[in-house]
Structures are given as structure tokens and as C-alpha cells.
Design a protein around this motif. Structure first.
Motif, PDB file in Angstrom:
ATOM      1  N   SER A   1      -3.092  -8.360  36.540  1.00 13.09           N
ATOM      2  CA  SER A   1      -2.000  -9.306  36.785  1.00 13.09           C
ATOM      3  C   SER A   1      -0.671  -8.564  36.958  1.00 13.09           C
ATOM      4  O   SER A   1       0.147  -8.927  37.814  1.00 13.09           O
ATOM      5  N   ALA A   2      -0.462  -7.509  36.157  1.00 12.38           N
ATOM      6  CA  ALA A   2       0.788  -6.740  36.256  1.00 12.38           C
ATOM      7  C   ALA A   2       0.869  -6.034  37.605  1.00 12.38           C
ATOM      8  O   ALA A   2       1.950  -6.003  38.244  1.00 12.38           O
TER       9      ALA A   2
ATOM     10  N   ALA B   1      -0.543  -6.992  40.405  1.00 16.60           N
ATOM     11  CA  ALA B   1      -0.318  -8.014  41.416  1.00 16.60           C
ATOM     12  C   ALA B   1       1.160  -8.410  41.465  1.00 16.60           C
ATOM     13  O   ALA B   1       1.715  -8.642  42.553  1.00 16.60           O
ATOM     14  N   GLN B   2       1.811  -8.482  40.313  1.00 19.14           N
ATOM     15  CA  GLN B   2       3.237  -8.850  40.288  1.00 19.14           C
ATOM     16  C   GLN B   2       4.078  -7.751  40.928  1.00 19.14           C
ATOM     17  O   GLN B   2       5.034  -8.030  41.659  1.00 19.14           O
TER      18      GLN B   2
ATOM     19  N   ARG C   1       3.729  -8.029  44.697  1.00 20.16           N
ATOM     20  CA  ARG C   1       4.461  -9.167  45.249  1.00 20.16           C
ATOM     21  C   ARG C   1       5.959  -8.892  45.298  1.00 20.16           C
ATOM     22  O   ARG C   1       6.678  -9.420  46.151  1.00 20.16           O
ATOM     23  N   ALA C   2       6.449  -8.074  44.348  1.00 17.53           N
ATOM     24  CA  ALA C   2       7.888  -7.797  44.291  1.00 17.53           C
ATOM     25  C   ALA C   2       8.340  -6.865  45.405  1.00 17.53           C
ATOM     26  O   ALA C   2       9.541  -6.780  45.720  1.00 17.53           O
TER      27      ALA C   2
END
Length: 247
Positions: A238-239, A241-242, A245-246
Motif C-alpha cells: 500500500s505504501a 502504491a501511494q 500515485r504521488a
């Protein structure tokens, strides 16, 4: 991430398989004549593609059965028999094949058939043993069955059959899914006249309850580690993926 999740998942699956073996042993700690199952982890190399195998996974499996003898428990009951030393009582499995047991707590059904505690016929010289009406039944040390016929004086005795006692090579024995011991080749075993029975005793399970409980607790802790690993992998995924996206 996928490879790490797979490793943690496969490890948890194998731990559950080992847990099932130890749990079954512990559940039968008080089952007369029960033979404990072994559990082990076997290394399996990862072979695919070109080059050499550089990784290995493990797999939990049941490599065999512990044929150590349990202790003898005195009951004083005439139809309770313990096998002395190496040897087995021949019985008829539900599928009609010959199987072996050391659980010598026997009984008679209303038709005079000699059965084990779990209602399996005991084998004699000519097949399953069936006795005529009798006021008393005595089992000899060599498996000989002597009865006092119904309505006859105490000094009137008759020998009617003999329990089939066998001594197969333990390397040739395997425990089936029904919990019964059989020869690997499925053949019948010839009787062995050297086997002796001890009247008024039953053999207890050979399970060491403390060892089994300790193994179950250790496996439970290992399972928790794998669950935490999968949770950590999920958080890392999840980290990542974030971060993507950033950008």
C-alpha cells in the motif's frame, strides 16, 4: 511482493497440515492401542527454467507411523487382551480387507461375533470369529478361545477357535486413512504362533501428550509469524502504491 506473499501463505498452509497431524495424535492420547503419526518438513527444490536451482521450499507431510509400544493398563476384564512384545491382532476392516490392531478391548455382539471396541470383527483360523451361546468365554495366552457352553456345568469346556495373531515386518506396514494398520502390498499375513496375549490388560496409546501439545503451541507461534508477515507485506504494498500515485 507477490513472491513474499506466496512464501508466507505456503508456510502457513504447511503449518496447518502439521497442526492437523499433531492435533489428531493429541485427540487420541487416551485411545487404547493408538499408534501416533509422525510429522516432518521435507525440503523441495524449485526447478524451472534454465540454470541451477537456488531456492528450496518445504512441505509438511506424514512420513510414517510410530510403532513404539504403549504402556499396559490392568482392567481385570476377561475379554481385554494386550499383545506382549511385537505382534498384532488380525481384524477385518469395513472394506473386507485384513487389518491389524493392538487395541485388545474385545466384546461379543448379540450374535456371538467377537468384535473390537469399534465394532470390527476379530479374525480367527477360518475368518471372523463367531461363538456359540456360552456362559463363560476365556481367552488363552496363545489366542485360543475356550467357552463353557450355555447351560453346561463349569467343568464342561470346549475350544472353539483361535485369534489370528501376526507379526509382520513393521517396514511393510502402513496406516490407512481409516486409521487401521495394513500391509503395504495389501496381502494377508500368515499367523505367528510365537505371539502371546496378556489377559486382563489393554495397551494404552503411545502418544506423548506433552510433546504433542508443545509441538502444537510451537506451530501456532510460527503461524502467527506468517500472518504478521503477510500483514507487513500488505502495508508495504500500500505504501509503494501511494508513492507511485504521488509521482
Amino acid at each position: 511482493m507477490d513472491k513474499a506473499v506466496y512464501i508466507a501463505m505456503a508456510s502457513g498452509q504447511n503449518i496447518m497440515a502439521a497442526q492437523a497431524i499433531h492435533a489428531n495424535n493429541l485427540a487420541n492420547a487416551n485411545t487404547n492401542g493408538f499408534q501416533a503419526d509422525f510429522a516432518q518438513a521435507r525440503s523441495l527444490g524449485v526447478y524451472y527454467g534454465e540454470g541451477l536451482s537456488t531456492r528450496a521450499y518445504s512441505r509438511s507431510e506424514n512420513p510414517g507411523t510410530d510403532f513404539q509400544r504403549g504402556s499396559l493398563n490392568e482392567t481385570g476384564r476377561d475379554l481385554d487382551m494386550a499383545v506382549e512384545g511385537d505382534g498384532w491382532i488380525s481384524i477385518q476392516a469395513p472394506d473386507g480387507t485384513e487389518a491389524f490392531t493392538r487395541a485388545g478391548s474385545l466384546k461379543l455382539d448379540p450374535n456371538g461375533q467377537l468384535l473390537t471396541a469399534n465394532n470390527l470383527p476379530v479374525m480367527g483360523n477360518g475368518g471372523p470369529i463367531a461363538l456359540p451361546p456360552a456362559d463363560k468365554v476365556t481367552l488363552g495366552a496363545d489366542g485360543t478361545i475356550t467357552i463353557q457352553p450355555a447351560g453346561q456345568p463349569a467343568d464342561v469346556l470346549a475350544t472353539v477357535d483361535r485369534i489370528k495373531l501376526v507379526k509382520p515386518d513393521e517396514a511393510e506396514l502402513v496406516k490407512g486413512k481409516d486409521g487401521l494398520i495394513r500391509r503395504r502390498d495389501g496381502q494377508e499375513q500368515v499367523p505367528d504362533a510365537s505371539i502371546r496375549l496378556q489377559s486382563g490388560f489393554v495397551e494404552t496409546s503411545n502418544v506423548n501428550a506433552v510433546d504433542e501439545l508443545t509441538s502444537i503451541m510451537a506451530l501456532a507461534r510460527q503461524f502467527e509469524v506468517n500472518v504478521k508477515m503477510m500483514k507487513m507485506i500488505e502495508e508495504n504494498s500500500s505504501a509503494v502504491a501511494q508513492v507511485l500515485r504521488a509521482q
